[in-house]
Design an enzyme around this catalytic site. Structure first.
Site, PDB file in Angstrom:
ATOM      1  N   SER A 219       0.889  -1.196   0.092  1.00 35.69           N
ATOM      2  CA  SER A 219       0.068  -0.031  -0.010  1.00 35.69           C
ATOM      3  C   SER A 219       0.707   1.168  -0.096  1.00 35.69           C
ATOM      4  CB  SER A 219      -0.796   0.129   1.222  1.00 35.69           C
ATOM      5  OG  SER A 219      -1.826   0.994   0.896  1.00 35.69           O
ATOM      6  N   ASN A 220       0.375   2.385   0.420  1.00 37.83           N
ATOM      7  CA  ASN A 220       0.986   3.602   0.218  1.00 37.83           C
ATOM      8  C   ASN A 220       0.347   4.638   1.518  1.00 37.83           C
ATOM      9  OD1 ASN A 220      -1.104   5.458  -0.847  1.00 37.83           O
ATOM     10  ND2 ASN A 220      -0.775   3.714  -2.491  1.00 37.83           N
ATOM     11  N   PRO A 221       1.125   5.768   1.661  1.00 36.44           N
ATOM     12  CA  PRO A 221       0.536   6.375   2.851  1.00 36.44           C
ATOM     13  C   PRO A 221      -0.613   7.492   2.424  1.00 36.44           C
ATOM     14  CG  PRO A 221       2.682   7.059   2.201  1.00 36.44           C
ATOM     15  CD  PRO A 221       2.127   6.232   1.024  1.00 36.44           C
ATOM     16  N   SER A 222      -1.182   7.268   1.456  1.00 44.46           N
ATOM     17  CA  SER A 222      -2.457   8.180   1.210  1.00 44.46           C
ATOM     18  C   SER A 222      -3.499   8.014   2.279  1.00 44.46           C
ATOM     19  CB  SER A 222      -3.034   7.755  -0.045  1.00 44.46           C
ATOM     20  OG  SER A 222      -4.307   8.475  -0.079  1.00 44.46           O
ATOM     21  N   ALA A 286      -4.662   7.032  -4.542  1.00 42.78           N
ATOM     22  CA  ALA A 286      -3.219   6.640  -5.026  1.00 42.78           C
ATOM     23  C   ALA A 286      -3.464   5.154  -5.183  1.00 42.78           C
ATOM     24  CB  ALA A 286      -2.403   6.997  -3.669  1.00 42.78           C
TER      25      ALA A 286
END
Ligand code: CTP
Length: 414
Positions: A219-222, A286
């Protein structure tokens, strides 16, 4: 529920909401008229009042005028399970305080939350409109002026009045509540235009999660804040908004249909299903560009991997590209994408605009402290198919959302 009731509920959800905080001053009686005048402009009005305000006007008066329950007691456990102030704050498109007494200004400036009005205020992350009213000597007090100046240093806080003239106590000078029609006009200005009335807007937000096994994912920090800000702003401008979001910790914006998804594939399926009738797509999600080729049904044990630690990846579908390709002909919506870049923002935004056949790309630099992912503010550049890139100053995400919609509205020819 019958279709008629259903549609009534939908239109009630679409009405913009002013949460009116009433303070304890003699001008509280004018707040009654204010409720009526705001409702005449198709606004929903929900009232919170301080204990002092109740000494001037009863909650029943405001209930009858607003057609809504009134939050008059913060510690009433029966009222909305005691969370009435949060419900009010969440539903607000504008937080209006009239009369804003010297005492209320001080409490608001200090961030206190010990009565219905200040408790709503602390949670209301929408524009505030303060309408001071008090005796001339109190108004001229450096303490009061200092509190107001501190409040107005926040770009989301605005004031209307006080007006000058004869005050209830016989003094003459500044301190009267601004005229009700002036307050209504100031409120309408802050609520912004109603230029997306009846337009279906599809917004994607947040990250996606691509599972590796039942306890791990890519995943990502969005945080989803940008997409949620766009959904809120579009709703405030009258749009029918569908917000497709990956896992985020934000509550559903009021009046917005929210569909929560986890993976890129789920997002793509939900987006396709929503494409019919959509006139504007804003893709702020994102989305993970890759997912593990295989998802293990069982938790992967590190000992068992024995040298095979490499994760084999495959591309996910580009949701925005897929929508842009699927939409052909006269009904093709306006497409807005985002480009979060660490360098060459404009060049990268232009490339995405062409490759995905978009109408606008909002480029922003990420990787520096204080901007981009998880930040409250953004410094963005809007790149269109024609014309120079529009470089925007550092703005709150709510403000940036409005600027993006301003551009999209022009492309929609409204
Ligand atoms: N997007 C999407 N689906 C994806 C990937 C991206 O809908 N699978 C959308 C995003 O919501 C955003 C825009 O496309 O509006 C971002 O474009 P993209 O080129 O995918 O950006 P990056 O993932 O940063 O790509 P790159 O690594 O090529 O810079």
């Amino acid at each position: 529920m019958s279709p008629a009731r259903n549609s009534r509920r939908a239109s009630a959800a679409a009405a913009r909401t002013v949460v009116l905080g009433v303070g304890g001053g003699i001008a509280a009686y004018k707040a009654c008229d204010l409720v009526r005048r705001l409702r005449e402009r198709s606004l929903r009005v929900r009232v919170a009042m301080t204990a002092a305000a109740r000494a001037f006007v009863t909650p029943l008066t405001f209930q009858a005028l607003s057609g809504e329950p009134v939050l008059a007691d913060l510690l009433d456990a029966r009222a909305d399970a005691g969370f009435g102030h949060l419900d009010l704050a969440r539903s607000a498109d504008l937080f209006l305080v009239a009369p804003a007494t010297a005492d209320l200004l001080g409490k608001l400036a200090a961030g206190l939350a010990d009565d219905p009005v200040t408790a709503v205020a602390v949670a209301a992350r929408v524009p505030w409109l303060l309408c001071p009213a008090m005796n001339v000597a109190m108004w001229r007090s450096p303490r009061v002026q200092d509190n107001l100046a501190r409040l107005l240093a926040d770009p989301d806080v605005h004031a209307c009045g006080p007006a000058e003239g004869l005050l209830a106590d016989g003094d003459v000078g500044p301190g009267r509540l601004a005229e009700v029609p002036d307050i209504v006009e100031a409120a309408l200005r802050l609520l912004g235009p109603r230029d997306l009335e009846g337009v279906k807007v599809l917004v994607t937000a947040g990250p996606t999660r691509e599972p590796i096994d039942p306890v791990r994912f890519l995943s990502n920090p969005s945080t989803g804040r940008m997409g949620f800000a766009i959904a809120r702003a579009a709703r405030a401008r009258g749009a029918e908004v569908v917000l497709l979001t990956g896992p985020v910790e934000l509550p559903d914006p009021p009046g917005v249909r929210v569909v929560r998804v986890v993976t890129a594939a789920e997002l793509a399926a939900a987006a396709r299903a929503e494409l019919p009738r959509t006139r504007l797509v804003v893709a702020a999600a994102a989305v993970s560009d890759f997912r593990p080729r295989k998802t293990s049904k069982r938790k992967l044990k590190k000992e068992a991997l024995g040298g095979r630690e490499a994760l084999e990846l495959e591309r996910t579908e580009d949701v925005l590209c897929a929508l842009s390709e699927a939409a052909v002909g006269r009904d093709r919506p306006v497409f807005v994408g985002f480009a979060a870049e660490t360098e060459d923002v404009v060049a990268n935004a232009r490339e995405k605009l062409r490759r995905k056949r978009l109408d606008l790309v909002v480029g922003n630099e990420v990787g520096r402290p204080g901007t981009g992912f998880a930040a409250e503010e953004n410094e963005a550049v809007i790149v269109g198919a024609k014309g120079e890139p529009e470089r925007l100053p550092r703005l709150s995400k709510a403000e940036l959302a409005q600027r993006i919609l301003d551009r999209a509205v022009r492309l929609l020819g409204r």
